[in-house]
Scaffold this active site. Structure first.
Site, PDB file in Angstrom:
ATOM      1  N   TYR A   1      17.940  29.492   7.821  1.00  0.00           N
ATOM      2  CA  TYR A   1      16.792  30.226   8.361  1.00  0.00           C
ATOM      3  C   TYR A   1      16.858  30.286   9.881  1.00  0.00           C
ATOM      4  O   TYR A   1      17.153  29.286  10.534  1.00  0.00           O
ATOM      5  CB  TYR A   1      15.487  29.530   7.959  1.00  0.00           C
ATOM      6  CG  TYR A   1      15.118  29.710   6.507  1.00  0.00           C
ATOM      7  CD1 TYR A   1      14.863  30.978   5.981  1.00  0.00           C
ATOM      8  CD2 TYR A   1      15.000  28.605   5.675  1.00  0.00           C
ATOM      9  CE1 TYR A   1      14.514  31.130   4.643  1.00  0.00           C
ATOM     10  CE2 TYR A   1      14.649  28.745   4.344  1.00  0.00           C
ATOM     11  CZ  TYR A   1      14.400  30.016   3.835  1.00  0.00           C
ATOM     12  OH  TYR A   1      14.053  30.165   2.528  1.00  0.00           O
TER      13      TYR A   1
ATOM     14  N   MET B   1      13.408  24.096   2.166  1.00  0.00           N
ATOM     15  CA  MET B   1      12.507  23.379   1.262  1.00  0.00           C
ATOM     16  C   MET B   1      13.273  22.476   0.288  1.00  0.00           C
ATOM     17  O   MET B   1      12.893  21.325   0.054  1.00  0.00           O
ATOM     18  CB  MET B   1      11.643  24.368   0.474  1.00  0.00           C
ATOM     19  CG  MET B   1      10.574  23.702  -0.364  1.00  0.00           C
ATOM     20  SD  MET B   1       9.594  24.871  -1.320  1.00  0.00           S
ATOM     21  CE  MET B   1       8.669  25.700  -0.053  1.00  0.00           C
TER      22      MET B   1
ATOM     23  N   LYS C   1       0.849  -1.198   0.000  1.00  0.00           N
ATOM     24  CA  LYS C   1       0.000   0.000   0.000  1.00  0.00           C
ATOM     25  C   LYS C   1       0.883   1.246   0.000  1.00  0.00           C
ATOM     26  O   LYS C   1       2.103   1.154   0.225  1.00  0.00           O
ATOM     27  CB  LYS C   1      -0.940  -0.029   1.199  1.00  0.00           C
ATOM     28  CG  LYS C   1      -0.251  -0.070   2.536  1.00  0.00           C
ATOM     29  CD  LYS C   1      -1.263  -0.210   3.664  1.00  0.00           C
ATOM     30  CE  LYS C   1      -0.571  -0.377   4.986  1.00  0.00           C
ATOM     31  NZ  LYS C   1      -1.274   0.208   6.094  1.00  0.00           N
TER      32      LYS C   1
ATOM     33  N   ARG D   1      -9.865   0.225  15.603  1.00  0.00           N
ATOM     34  CA  ARG D   1      -9.782   1.084  14.420  1.00  0.00           C
ATOM     35  C   ARG D   1     -10.813   0.599  13.415  1.00  0.00           C
ATOM     36  O   ARG D   1     -11.715   1.321  13.030  1.00  0.00           O
ATOM     37  CB  ARG D   1      -8.360   1.005  13.860  1.00  0.00           C
ATOM     38  CG  ARG D   1      -8.023   1.995  12.795  1.00  0.00           C
ATOM     39  CD  ARG D   1      -6.559   1.959  12.410  1.00  0.00           C
ATOM     40  NE  ARG D   1      -6.157   0.701  11.765  1.00  0.00           N
ATOM     41  CZ  ARG D   1      -4.956   0.483  11.237  1.00  0.00           C
ATOM     42  NH1 ARG D   1      -4.029   1.430  11.288  1.00  0.00           N
ATOM     43  NH2 ARG D   1      -4.656  -0.669  10.656  1.00  0.00           N
TER      44      ARG D   1
HETATM   45  C1  LIG Z   1      -3.937  -4.336   8.105  1.00  0.00           C
HETATM   46  C2  LIG Z   1      -2.460  -4.236   7.945  1.00  0.00           C
HETATM   47  N1  LIG Z   1      -1.730  -5.360   7.823  1.00  0.00           N
HETATM   48  C3  LIG Z   1      -0.384  -5.330   7.678  1.00  0.00           C
HETATM   49  C4  LIG Z   1       0.300  -4.145   7.654  1.00  0.00           C
HETATM   50  C5  LIG Z   1       1.806  -4.136   7.556  1.00  0.00           C
HETATM   51  O1  LIG Z   1       2.366  -3.658   8.740  1.00  0.00           O
HETATM   52  P1  LIG Z   1       3.943  -3.472   8.889  1.00  0.00           P
HETATM   53  O2  LIG Z   1       4.330  -2.464   7.882  1.00  0.00           O
HETATM   54  O3  LIG Z   1       4.115  -2.993  10.295  1.00  0.00           O
HETATM   55  O4  LIG Z   1       4.538  -4.805   8.637  1.00  0.00           O
HETATM   56  C6  LIG Z   1      -0.414  -2.944   7.792  1.00  0.00           C
HETATM   57  C7  LIG Z   1       0.321  -1.670   7.780  1.00  0.00           C
HETATM   58  O5  LIG Z   1       0.040  -0.742   8.453  1.00  0.00           O
HETATM   59  C8  LIG Z   1      -1.822  -2.994   7.942  1.00  0.00           C
HETATM   60  O6  LIG Z   1      -2.537  -1.877   8.061  1.00  0.00           O
END
Ligand SMILES: Cc1ncc(COP(=O)(O)O)c(C=O)c1O
Length: 358
Positions: free
Chosen positions: A254, A302, A34, A130
């Site tokens: 800065y 920046m 992701k 969550r």
């Molecule tokens: C549902 C879920 N599974 C797995 C992972 C992977 O976690 P990590 O990057 O700590 O291995 C994440 C990442 O946040 C997640 O949200």
């Protein structure tokens, strides 16, 4: 061309994925890609791993769309499931696995006329609070979906809140709560993020979900990536674009917050907070030039930052500067800034070209 590049070592990604697999023998692994593979480039990462990975996990349908063509036959899991009913139709067309984290998503699936059944992962809120069902809600949803035409596999998924803090009591509690559901005879169960992959074998189940470890950073504050055998996948390299000599008492940058205590040679480096280098990095934070650590001087701007070259007299214009990588662990920078490697990696901005090696 501006001398700043994020070099991604694809062989390090493969090494880290295989290390995750060795931690959990006989289990399958969704490589978590992701957020553009934590900033490394989702398509390139998927392409590098597709021959060895059992599957991939993403946050949303858009991310799955982006990588489907790079791994036509792979399982791709939507970790947060569908955000609206029509997404189920597209998920079926793309052959995705979907998490279902509440009754609303379950109702959308029940009403969907799909081109093929989906592998479903019922998400338990085992303590993170969550996403996910309560124990009772999940039992009800399981009964509702079991044997349904829209459902192929019916699986269990949950996520740890504190697996990165070894011995944290919530982790045991989360495991217990998941254990209570295993009598429902799910096809598969998946609990383990990187921290649990590395230190919690009882959480490995059928599918692990390593994310950060694939990229060669550590999920732990007290265990380094190197100690864990991980190889950093990204090296962020800039260059010295200016050098000046300062007298004692003269300041840099800065706010004029850093003041030379001795005659100093100050280098300007082609990387700033608009590239993703954290503005919160304090004076004294290391970068590496000629294999030697030198300290940041003054505020990060920046597009540039300044370093003290006084103790590296051979440094000259055009020399490469490692902002993070094998010589300067990203986790060390993150700790100095009060954040985590995850945030730094995902915040490398679009203007930094990615170069792929390995
Ligand atoms: C549902 C879920 N599974 C797995 C992972 C992977 O976690 P990590 O990057 O700590 O291995 C994440 C990442 O946040 C997640 O949200």
């Amino acid at each position: 061309m501006r001398p700043l590049v994020a070099t991604i070592d694809l062989s390090a990604l493969r090494h880290n994925y295989l290390l995750a697999k060795r931690c959990a023998p006989g289990r399958q692994a969704f490589a978590v890609v992701k957020a553009n593979a934590y900033g490394h480039g989702a398509r390139e990462t998927v392409t590098a791993l597709r021959e060895i990975a059992d599957g991939f996990a993403v946050a949303c349908l858009e991310e799955a769309e982006d990588i489907r063509a790079s791994a036509p036959g792979a399982r791709i899991l939507l970790l947060e499931g569908c955000f609206e009913p029509a997404e189920y139709l597209r998920a079926a067309e793309l052959g995705l696995d979907v998490a279902i984290q509440d009754q609303r998503q379950a109702e959308w699936l029940l009403a969907a006329d799909l081109s093929r059944p989906l592998n479903v992962w019922l998400k338990l809120d085992s303590g993170m609070h969550r996403l996910g069902f309560t124990l009772e809600g999940l039992r009800l949803c399981h009964a509702q979906l079991k044997g349904l035409g829209q459902v192929a596999e019916l699986n269990l998924i949950s996520h740890f809140a504190c697996a990165d803090e070894r011995g944290h009591p919530l982790t045991g509690l989360q495991l217990e709560r998941c254990g209570e559901l295993l009598e429902l005879a799910f096809d598969n169960c998946s609990l383990a993020n990187s921290a649990a992959v590395l230190t919690l074998p009882q959480a490995h189940m059928a599918w692990i979900r390593p994310g950060i470890m694939l990229y060669g950073a550590t999920p732990f504050s007290e265990l380094s990536a190197q100690t864990l055998g991980l190889k950093p996948a990204m090296t962020l390299t800039g260059a010295l674009i200016a050098i000046r000599e300062l007298q004692p008492g003269e300041s840099v940058g800065y706010g004029a917050g850093w003041v030379a205590q001795r005659a100093s040679r100050i280098g300007t480096v082609s990387c700033g907070y608009a590239d993703g280098y954290p503005r919160t990095a304090p004076s004294g934070t290391s970068v590496v030039i000629h294999g030697q650590r030198v300290p940041l001087t003054g505020r990060v701007s920046m597009d540039m930052l300044a370093v003290d070259l006084t103790d590296v007299p051979q440094a000259q214009l055009g020399d490469g500067v490692e902002l993070w990588g094998a010589q300067m662990p990203i986790d060390e920078l993150a700790q100095a800034c009060g954040t985590i490697g995850y945030e730094l990696l995902t915040k490398v901005t679009g203007r930094v070209p990615r170069r792929y090696v390995g």
